[in-house]
Design an enzyme around this catalytic site. Structure first.
Site, PDB file in Angstrom:
ATOM      1  CG  HIS A  96     -28.166   7.763  21.619  1.00  0.00           C
ATOM      2  ND1 HIS A  96     -27.891   7.207  22.850  1.00  0.00           N
ATOM      3  CD2 HIS A  96     -27.018   7.659  20.908  1.00  0.00           C
ATOM      4  CE1 HIS A  96     -26.639   6.797  22.874  1.00  0.00           C
ATOM      5  NE2 HIS A  96     -26.082   7.051  21.702  1.00  0.00           N
ATOM      6  CG  ASP A 126     -30.372   6.393  25.152  1.00  0.00           C
ATOM      7  OD1 ASP A 126     -31.066   6.450  24.117  1.00  0.00           O
ATOM      8  OD2 ASP A 126     -29.136   6.526  25.145  1.00  0.00           O
ATOM      9  CB  SER A 201     -23.959   4.446  21.756  1.00  0.00           C
ATOM     10  OG  SER A 201     -23.357   5.609  22.256  1.00  0.00           O
TER      11      SER A 201
END
Length: 356
Positions: A96, A126, A201
Protein backbone atom coordinates in the site's frame (compact mmCIF):
# COMPACT_ATOMS: atom_id res chain seq x y z
CA UNK A 1 -5.90 24.09 82.91
CA UNK A 2 -2.33 25.44 83.12
CA UNK A 3 -1.66 23.41 86.27
CA UNK A 4 -2.83 20.22 84.51
CA UNK A 5 -0.49 20.93 81.58
CA UNK A 6 2.52 21.41 83.91
CA UNK A 7 1.62 18.20 85.72
CA UNK A 8 1.54 16.25 82.40
CA UNK A 9 4.91 17.65 81.33
CA UNK A 10 6.47 16.81 84.70
CA UNK A 11 5.18 13.25 84.56
CA UNK A 12 6.61 12.87 81.05
CA UNK A 13 10.04 14.09 82.13
CA UNK A 14 10.08 11.75 85.12
CA UNK A 15 9.14 8.72 82.94
CA UNK A 16 11.85 9.65 80.43
CA UNK A 17 14.50 9.95 83.13
CA UNK A 18 13.56 6.53 84.53
CA UNK A 19 13.82 4.91 81.05
CA UNK A 20 17.26 6.43 80.43
CA UNK A 21 18.45 5.20 83.81
CA UNK A 22 17.18 1.67 83.21
CA UNK A 23 18.17 1.49 79.49
CA UNK A 24 21.37 3.49 78.87
CA UNK A 25 21.44 2.30 75.25
CA UNK A 26 18.67 4.74 74.48
CA UNK A 27 21.14 7.58 75.00
CA UNK A 28 23.01 6.52 71.85
CA UNK A 29 21.50 7.58 68.55
CA UNK A 30 22.82 5.52 65.66
CA UNK A 31 22.85 7.57 62.46
CA UNK A 32 21.04 6.04 59.46
CA UNK A 33 23.53 4.99 56.82
CA UNK A 34 22.74 6.58 53.47
CA UNK A 35 24.03 4.43 50.60
CA UNK A 36 26.41 6.27 48.34
CA UNK A 37 25.70 5.88 44.62
CA UNK A 38 28.20 6.90 42.01
CA UNK A 39 26.21 7.24 38.78
CA UNK A 40 29.40 7.30 36.74
CA UNK A 41 29.96 3.61 37.54
CA UNK A 42 26.57 2.45 36.24
CA UNK A 43 25.21 2.07 32.71
CA UNK A 44 21.54 3.01 32.21
CA UNK A 45 19.23 0.49 30.60
CA UNK A 46 19.36 1.13 26.87
CA UNK A 47 18.48 -0.40 23.52
CA UNK A 48 21.13 1.63 21.73
CA UNK A 49 22.94 -1.53 20.64
CA UNK A 50 19.83 -2.83 18.89
CA UNK A 51 19.19 0.54 17.25
CA UNK A 52 22.77 0.82 15.98
CA UNK A 53 22.52 -2.67 14.47
CA UNK A 54 19.15 -2.29 12.79
CA UNK A 55 18.37 1.37 12.13
CA UNK A 56 20.82 1.97 9.23
CA UNK A 57 18.99 -0.72 7.20
CA UNK A 58 15.58 0.97 7.58
CA UNK A 59 14.98 3.43 4.73
CA UNK A 60 12.45 6.10 3.84
CA UNK A 61 10.23 5.24 0.86
CA UNK A 62 8.48 7.95 -1.16
CA UNK A 63 5.70 7.19 -3.65
CA UNK A 64 5.69 9.92 -6.31
CA UNK A 65 2.98 10.30 -8.93
CA UNK A 66 2.16 12.71 -11.73
CA UNK A 67 -0.04 15.66 -10.80
CA UNK A 68 -2.02 16.70 -13.87
CA UNK A 69 -3.05 19.97 -12.23
CA UNK A 70 0.57 20.97 -11.69
CA UNK A 71 1.82 20.59 -15.28
CA UNK A 72 2.41 16.84 -14.85
CA UNK A 73 5.00 17.29 -12.14
CA UNK A 74 5.91 14.40 -9.88
CA UNK A 75 4.67 14.91 -6.34
CA UNK A 76 4.86 12.76 -3.24
CA UNK A 77 1.65 10.74 -3.05
CA UNK A 78 2.37 8.61 0.00
CA UNK A 79 5.34 7.87 2.20
CA UNK A 80 6.46 4.90 4.20
CA UNK A 81 9.48 2.91 5.22
CA UNK A 82 11.37 -0.11 3.96
CA UNK A 83 13.99 -2.61 5.10
CA UNK A 84 17.19 -3.45 3.20
CA UNK A 85 17.34 -7.25 3.24
CA UNK A 86 20.64 -8.01 1.50
CA UNK A 87 23.66 -6.56 -0.26
CA UNK A 88 22.02 -7.01 -3.66
CA UNK A 89 19.82 -4.03 -2.83
CA UNK A 90 16.49 -5.79 -2.27
CA UNK A 91 14.13 -3.90 0.02
CA UNK A 92 10.87 -5.07 1.60
CA UNK A 93 8.05 -2.59 2.13
CA UNK A 94 4.26 -2.63 2.17
CA UNK A 95 2.32 -2.79 -1.08
CA UNK A 96 0.00 0.00 0.00
CA UNK A 97 3.02 2.30 0.31
CA UNK A 98 3.91 2.02 -3.39
CA UNK A 99 0.46 1.53 -4.96
CA UNK A 100 0.00 3.47 -8.24
CA UNK A 101 3.47 5.02 -8.02
CA UNK A 102 4.99 6.62 -11.11
CA UNK A 103 8.32 6.83 -9.33
CA UNK A 104 9.63 5.29 -6.11
CA UNK A 105 12.38 7.08 -4.22
CA UNK A 106 14.39 5.42 -1.44
CA UNK A 107 16.42 7.51 1.01
CA UNK A 108 19.05 5.84 3.19
CA UNK A 109 20.06 7.09 6.62
CA UNK A 110 23.57 7.88 5.37
CA UNK A 111 22.17 10.47 2.98
CA UNK A 112 22.19 8.43 -0.23
CA UNK A 113 19.05 8.63 -2.38
CA UNK A 114 18.05 6.16 -5.11
CA UNK A 115 15.24 5.61 -7.55
CA UNK A 116 13.95 2.12 -6.86
CA UNK A 117 12.68 -0.56 -9.22
CA UNK A 118 9.50 -2.42 -8.24
CA UNK A 119 10.37 -6.12 -8.40
CA UNK A 120 6.89 -7.32 -7.50
CA UNK A 121 4.08 -7.03 -5.00
CA UNK A 122 1.51 -9.26 -3.33
CA UNK A 123 -1.97 -8.10 -2.37
CA UNK A 124 -2.77 -10.94 0.03
CA UNK A 125 0.14 -10.11 2.34
CA UNK A 126 0.40 -6.38 1.50
CA UNK A 127 4.10 -6.82 0.75
CA UNK A 128 6.26 -5.44 -2.04
CA UNK A 129 9.90 -5.85 -3.00
CA UNK A 130 12.00 -3.00 -4.38
CA UNK A 131 15.54 -2.99 -5.73
CA UNK A 132 18.16 -0.25 -5.73
CA UNK A 133 21.45 -0.31 -7.60
CA UNK A 134 23.96 1.02 -5.11
CA UNK A 135 27.70 1.29 -5.48
CA UNK A 136 29.50 0.47 -2.27
CA UNK A 137 28.19 -1.48 0.65
CA UNK A 138 24.66 -1.37 1.95
CA UNK A 139 23.54 -1.74 5.56
CA UNK A 140 21.37 -4.85 5.92
CA UNK A 141 18.98 -5.85 8.66
CA UNK A 142 20.20 -8.63 11.01
CA UNK A 143 18.09 -11.78 10.70
CA UNK A 144 18.25 -14.83 12.96
CA UNK A 145 16.18 -17.58 11.35
CA UNK A 146 16.29 -19.60 14.58
CA UNK A 147 14.66 -16.81 16.55
CA UNK A 148 10.92 -17.12 17.15
CA UNK A 149 8.91 -14.12 18.39
CA UNK A 150 7.25 -14.72 21.74
CA UNK A 151 4.60 -12.81 23.67
CA UNK A 152 6.32 -10.45 26.07
CA UNK A 153 9.47 -9.97 23.98
CA UNK A 154 10.70 -6.36 23.96
CA UNK A 155 10.53 -4.92 20.44
CA UNK A 156 11.43 -1.65 18.72
CA UNK A 157 9.49 -0.21 15.77
CA UNK A 158 11.74 1.71 13.38
CA UNK A 159 10.37 3.94 10.64
CA UNK A 160 9.67 7.42 9.33
CA UNK A 161 6.36 8.54 10.89
CA UNK A 162 4.80 11.57 9.21
CA UNK A 163 8.13 12.17 7.43
CA UNK A 164 9.63 13.51 10.66
CA UNK A 165 12.73 11.41 10.11
CA UNK A 166 13.72 8.05 11.48
CA UNK A 167 12.04 7.39 14.80
CA UNK A 168 12.26 4.53 17.29
CA UNK A 169 9.33 3.46 19.47
CA UNK A 170 9.47 0.69 22.06
CA UNK A 171 7.00 -1.89 23.34
CA UNK A 172 6.47 -5.62 23.61
CA UNK A 173 4.93 -8.32 21.48
CA UNK A 174 1.38 -8.35 22.81
CA UNK A 175 0.13 -11.33 20.80
CA UNK A 176 1.12 -13.60 17.94
CA UNK A 177 -0.90 -15.26 15.21
CA UNK A 178 -3.48 -12.50 14.88
CA UNK A 179 -5.78 -13.23 11.92
CA UNK A 180 -8.94 -11.76 10.45
CA UNK A 181 -7.68 -8.16 10.39
CA UNK A 182 -7.76 -8.21 6.60
CA UNK A 183 -10.64 -10.26 5.16
CA UNK A 184 -8.64 -11.24 2.07
CA UNK A 185 -5.25 -11.40 3.76
CA UNK A 186 -2.98 -14.31 4.54
CA UNK A 187 -1.01 -12.71 7.38
CA UNK A 188 -0.55 -14.10 10.87
CA UNK A 189 0.16 -10.72 12.43
CA UNK A 190 2.35 -9.95 15.39
CA UNK A 191 0.55 -7.51 17.67
CA UNK A 192 2.59 -4.89 19.51
CA UNK A 193 2.02 -1.85 21.68
CA UNK A 194 5.00 -0.07 20.11
CA UNK A 195 3.62 2.99 18.31
CA UNK A 196 3.14 2.44 14.57
CA UNK A 197 2.03 5.63 12.86
CA UNK A 198 1.51 6.83 9.30
CA UNK A 199 4.89 6.50 7.61
CA UNK A 200 5.99 3.52 9.73
CA UNK A 201 4.41 1.11 7.24
CA UNK A 202 7.08 -1.13 5.74
CA UNK A 203 9.56 -0.40 8.51
CA UNK A 204 11.22 -2.88 10.83
CA UNK A 205 10.05 -4.39 14.08
CA UNK A 206 13.20 -5.67 15.80
CA UNK A 207 13.98 -7.35 19.09
CA UNK A 208 16.36 -6.07 21.77
CA UNK A 209 19.30 -7.49 19.81
CA UNK A 210 18.35 -5.59 16.66
CA UNK A 211 17.17 -8.74 14.85
CA UNK A 212 14.22 -8.47 12.48
CA UNK A 213 10.98 -9.77 13.96
CA UNK A 214 8.50 -8.34 11.48
CA UNK A 215 7.53 -5.72 8.92
CA UNK A 216 5.34 -2.99 10.41
CA UNK A 217 2.15 -2.80 8.42
CA UNK A 218 -0.85 -1.24 10.17
CA UNK A 219 -2.44 0.17 13.28
CA UNK A 220 -6.03 0.76 14.30
CA UNK A 221 -6.87 4.43 13.80
CA UNK A 222 -10.40 4.29 15.18
CA UNK A 223 -12.68 1.66 16.61
CA UNK A 224 -16.30 1.17 15.63
CA UNK A 225 -17.50 3.54 18.36
CA UNK A 226 -15.21 6.32 17.19
CA UNK A 227 -12.61 5.92 19.91
CA UNK A 228 -8.92 6.01 19.04
CA UNK A 229 -7.37 2.85 20.50
CA UNK A 230 -3.85 2.90 21.85
CA UNK A 231 -1.21 0.20 21.75
CA UNK A 232 -2.63 -1.70 18.78
CA UNK A 233 0.01 -2.04 16.09
CA UNK A 234 0.61 -5.00 13.80
CA UNK A 235 3.56 -6.43 11.92
CA UNK A 236 3.99 -9.24 9.39
CA UNK A 237 6.32 -11.93 10.82
CA UNK A 238 9.74 -11.93 9.19
CA UNK A 239 9.42 -15.62 8.25
CA UNK A 240 6.44 -14.86 6.00
CA UNK A 241 7.99 -11.64 4.69
CA UNK A 242 11.22 -13.33 3.60
CA UNK A 243 9.30 -16.21 1.99
CA UNK A 244 7.20 -13.77 -0.04
CA UNK A 245 10.31 -11.78 -0.96
CA UNK A 246 12.04 -14.88 -2.34
CA UNK A 247 9.00 -15.73 -4.46
CA UNK A 248 8.70 -12.20 -5.84
CA UNK A 249 12.39 -12.14 -6.74
CA UNK A 250 12.19 -15.55 -8.41
CA UNK A 251 8.88 -15.22 -10.27
CA UNK A 252 7.97 -11.54 -10.13
CA UNK A 253 4.73 -12.55 -8.39
CA UNK A 254 3.54 -15.00 -5.76
CA UNK A 255 2.26 -18.24 -7.28
CA UNK A 256 -0.11 -19.92 -4.84
CA UNK A 257 -1.93 -23.20 -4.99
CA UNK A 258 -5.71 -23.04 -4.63
CA UNK A 259 -8.52 -25.59 -4.30
CA UNK A 260 -11.51 -23.26 -3.97
CA UNK A 261 -13.01 -23.95 -0.58
CA UNK A 262 -13.70 -22.02 2.61
CA UNK A 263 -14.24 -23.55 6.00
CA UNK A 264 -13.88 -23.43 9.74
CA UNK A 265 -12.11 -25.84 12.02
CA UNK A 266 -13.92 -27.70 14.79
CA UNK A 267 -12.52 -29.22 17.97
CA UNK A 268 -12.60 -33.02 18.37
CA UNK A 269 -15.28 -32.87 21.10
CA UNK A 270 -17.64 -31.11 18.71
CA UNK A 271 -16.81 -33.14 15.64
CA UNK A 272 -18.99 -35.67 13.90
CA UNK A 273 -18.57 -39.26 15.00
CA UNK A 274 -18.72 -42.20 12.69
CA UNK A 275 -20.08 -45.51 13.85
CA UNK A 276 -17.66 -46.93 16.40
CA UNK A 277 -15.12 -44.22 15.66
CA UNK A 278 -13.41 -41.71 17.94
CA UNK A 279 -14.25 -38.01 17.57
CA UNK A 280 -12.85 -36.57 14.37
CA UNK A 281 -11.10 -33.24 14.11
CA UNK A 282 -11.24 -31.34 10.85
CA UNK A 283 -12.56 -28.45 8.81
CA UNK A 284 -16.24 -28.04 7.99
CA UNK A 285 -16.65 -26.77 4.43
CA UNK A 286 -18.91 -23.72 4.37
CA UNK A 287 -18.08 -22.48 0.88
CA UNK A 288 -17.19 -24.16 -2.41
CA UNK A 289 -16.21 -21.97 -5.36
CA UNK A 290 -18.38 -22.86 -8.39
CA UNK A 291 -16.30 -24.62 -11.06
CA UNK A 292 -13.30 -24.46 -8.73
CA UNK A 293 -10.92 -27.39 -8.15
CA UNK A 294 -12.81 -28.77 -5.13
CA UNK A 295 -16.22 -28.42 -6.81
CA UNK A 296 -14.99 -30.18 -9.93
CA UNK A 297 -13.64 -33.02 -7.78
CA UNK A 298 -16.99 -33.47 -5.99
CA UNK A 299 -16.45 -31.81 -2.60
CA UNK A 300 -19.61 -30.24 -1.16
CA UNK A 301 -20.66 -27.73 1.49
CA UNK A 302 -20.91 -29.36 4.97
CA UNK A 303 -18.31 -31.99 4.13
CA UNK A 304 -15.85 -32.46 7.01
CA UNK A 305 -12.30 -32.37 5.64
CA UNK A 306 -9.99 -34.48 7.79
CA UNK A 307 -6.84 -34.40 5.64
CA UNK A 308 -5.42 -32.57 2.64
CA UNK A 309 -2.45 -33.94 0.71
CA UNK A 310 -1.95 -36.57 3.44
CA UNK A 311 -1.69 -33.95 6.21
CA UNK A 312 -4.31 -33.64 8.99
CA UNK A 313 -6.67 -30.70 8.52
CA UNK A 314 -6.52 -29.06 11.93
CA UNK A 315 -6.59 -25.34 11.14
CA UNK A 316 -8.33 -23.78 8.14
CA UNK A 317 -5.63 -21.12 7.76
CA UNK A 318 -2.79 -23.60 8.19
CA UNK A 319 -4.33 -25.97 5.64
CA UNK A 320 -4.82 -23.19 3.09
CA UNK A 321 -1.22 -22.10 3.64
CA UNK A 322 -0.08 -25.67 2.95
CA UNK A 323 -2.13 -25.75 -0.24
CA UNK A 324 -0.66 -22.39 -1.25
CA UNK A 325 2.80 -23.97 -1.30
CA UNK A 326 1.71 -26.66 -3.79
CA UNK A 327 2.47 -25.93 -7.44
CA UNK A 328 -0.61 -25.46 -9.64
CA UNK A 329 -1.34 -28.55 -11.72
CA UNK A 330 -0.51 -30.97 -8.91
CA UNK A 331 -3.14 -33.57 -7.98
CA UNK A 332 -3.63 -34.06 -4.24
CA UNK A 333 -5.91 -36.34 -2.16
CA UNK A 334 -8.54 -34.67 0.03
CA UNK A 335 -10.21 -36.95 2.58
CA UNK A 336 -13.66 -35.97 3.90
CA UNK A 337 -16.41 -37.37 6.10
CA UNK A 338 -19.91 -37.22 4.61
CA UNK A 339 -22.93 -38.95 6.13
CA UNK A 340 -20.67 -41.02 8.41
CA UNK A 341 -18.70 -42.23 5.39
CA UNK A 342 -15.06 -41.48 4.61
CA UNK A 343 -14.51 -40.38 1.02
CA UNK A 344 -11.32 -39.49 -0.84
CA UNK A 345 -11.30 -36.99 -3.70
CA UNK A 346 -8.45 -36.29 -6.09
CA UNK A 347 -8.24 -32.51 -6.49
CA UNK A 348 -6.21 -30.74 -9.18
CA UNK A 349 -4.64 -27.65 -7.64
CA UNK A 350 -5.07 -24.42 -9.59
CA UNK A 351 -3.31 -21.08 -9.24
CA UNK A 352 -4.91 -18.67 -6.81
CA UNK A 353 -6.82 -16.09 -8.90
CA UNK A 354 -5.41 -13.09 -7.00
CA UNK A 355 -1.77 -14.16 -7.10
CA UNK A 356 -0.78 -11.44 -9.54
Amino acid sequence: MFVKLLRSVAIGLIVGAILLAVMPSLRKINPIAVPQFDSTDETPASYNFAVRRAAPAVVNVYNRSMNSTAHNQLEIRTLGSGVIMDQRGYIITNKHVINDADQIIVALQDGRVFEALLVGSDSLTDLAVLKINATGGLPTIPINTKRTPHIGDVVLAIGNPYNLGQTITQGIISATGRIGLNPTGRQNFLQTDASINHGNSGGALVNSLGELMGINTLSFDKSNDGETPEGLGFAIPFQLATKIMDKLIRDGRVIRGYIGIGGREIAPLHAQQGSGMDPIQGIVVNEVTPNGPAALAGIQVNDLIISVNNKPAVSALETMDQVAEIRPGSVIPVVVMRDDKQLTFQVTVQEYPASN
